[in-house]
Design an enzyme around this catalytic site. Sequence first.
Site, PDB file in Angstrom:
ATOM      1  CG  ASP A 107     -24.008   5.584  -2.185  1.00  0.00           C
ATOM      2  OD1 ASP A 107     -23.540   4.345  -2.118  1.00  0.00           O
ATOM      3  OD2 ASP A 107     -25.141   5.553  -2.551  1.00  0.00           O
ATOM      4  CG  PHE A 156     -31.737   5.315   1.938  1.00  0.00           C
ATOM      5  CD1 PHE A 156     -30.840   5.939   1.004  1.00  0.00           C
ATOM      6  CD2 PHE A 156     -32.563   5.964   2.588  1.00  0.00           C
ATOM      7  CE1 PHE A 156     -31.169   7.276   0.763  1.00  0.00           C
ATOM      8  CE2 PHE A 156     -33.049   7.363   2.478  1.00  0.00           C
ATOM      9  CZ  PHE A 156     -32.067   7.840   1.362  1.00  0.00           C
TER      10      PHE A 156
HETATM   11  P1  5GP Z   1     -22.316   9.601  -3.942  1.00  0.00           P
HETATM   12  O1  5GP Z   1     -22.186  10.775  -4.915  1.00  0.00           O
HETATM   13  O2  5GP Z   1     -20.929   9.275  -3.110  1.00  0.00           O
HETATM   14  O3  5GP Z   1     -22.897   8.402  -4.419  1.00  0.00           O
HETATM   15  O4  5GP Z   1     -23.240  10.067  -2.890  1.00  0.00           O
HETATM   16  C1  5GP Z   1     -23.200  11.217  -2.010  1.00  0.00           C
HETATM   17  C2  5GP Z   1     -24.697  11.847  -1.914  1.00  0.00           C
HETATM   18  O5  5GP Z   1     -25.651  10.912  -1.895  1.00  0.00           O
HETATM   19  C3  5GP Z   1     -24.477  12.012  -0.263  1.00  0.00           C
HETATM   20  O6  5GP Z   1     -24.035  13.345   0.024  1.00  0.00           O
HETATM   21  C4  5GP Z   1     -26.197  11.974  -0.024  1.00  0.00           C
HETATM   22  O7  5GP Z   1     -26.514  13.266  -0.037  1.00  0.00           O
HETATM   23  C5  5GP Z   1     -26.550  10.854  -0.708  1.00  0.00           C
HETATM   24  N1  5GP Z   1     -26.485   9.594  -0.237  1.00  0.00           N
HETATM   25  C6  5GP Z   1     -25.831   8.602  -0.329  1.00  0.00           C
HETATM   26  N2  5GP Z   1     -26.216   7.547   0.558  1.00  0.00           N
HETATM   27  C7  5GP Z   1     -27.196   7.833   1.070  1.00  0.00           C
HETATM   28  C8  5GP Z   1     -28.106   7.290   2.193  1.00  0.00           C
HETATM   29  O8  5GP Z   1     -27.774   6.093   2.657  1.00  0.00           O
HETATM   30  N3  5GP Z   1     -29.053   7.987   2.918  1.00  0.00           N
HETATM   31  C9  5GP Z   1     -29.175   9.367   2.300  1.00  0.00           C
HETATM   32  N4  5GP Z   1     -30.116  10.222   3.139  1.00  0.00           N
HETATM   33  N5  5GP Z   1     -28.546   9.987   1.383  1.00  0.00           N
HETATM   34  C10 5GP Z   1     -27.446   9.268   0.726  1.00  0.00           C
END
Ligand code: 5GP
Length: 179
Positions: A107, A156
């Site tokens: 993300d 999401f």
């Molecule tokens: P980042 O550090 O890349 O922003 O996010 C990584 C973590 O955020 C992922 O491993 C996940 O746990 C959570 N995350 C990010 N986007 C989503 C989403 O659309 N749905 C869910 N359930 N978790 C997300």
Amino acid sequence: MNCTFERVFFDRVLLGEQEIRERVDLLAKELATYTDDDGFVLVVILKGALMFAADLSRRIPSQCSIDFLTVSSYYGGTQSTGNVHIVDGHSAEVYGKKVLVVDDIFDTGLTLQTVVKFLEQKGAQEVRTCVLLKKKKVRGVPFEVDYHAFEIEDEFVVGYGLDYQGEYRKLPYVGVMKT
Ligand code: 5GP
Ligand code: MG
């Protein structure tokens, strides 16, 4: 979709079981040039990557050990808090090893950036990253994931390991939550 909670909270199914299975098969083949050395370590980011890592690891023919990192990043609700820290990383034995990090979704990129730095500091020889889902968006961090199964819009999603407040991880498909 047959449960009430799914009808209430789901907008739609984004990736079905069959589609995920076929793509994970192909991804295991794409990874072969990196993973065909016996002895690499597959590091699973808990908890979201559990389904994906279980399926992917069983399609990789070479020997590897499997280890786990617990990372807390996110999501009081559906937004990243921007704070990432490794809650439990002492079990990961990666010194001198090739590592493949497996996570559920890319993300903001902060989680994997932090994890890769951590594993390099622990002396990993090489670290590559692999996610089930990569969101189409502009990211602030100068870090790119090496492999992804699917690219999705910036929505999401839950299911196949991904949760909303601890629920929905067990669903065999990926769905979009109603906003
Ligand atoms: P980042 O550090 O890349 O922003 O996010 C990584 C973590 O955020 C992922 O491993 C996940 O746990 C959570 N995350 C990010 N986007 C989503 C989403 O659309 N749905 C869910 N359930 N978790 C997300
Ligand atoms: Mg996660």
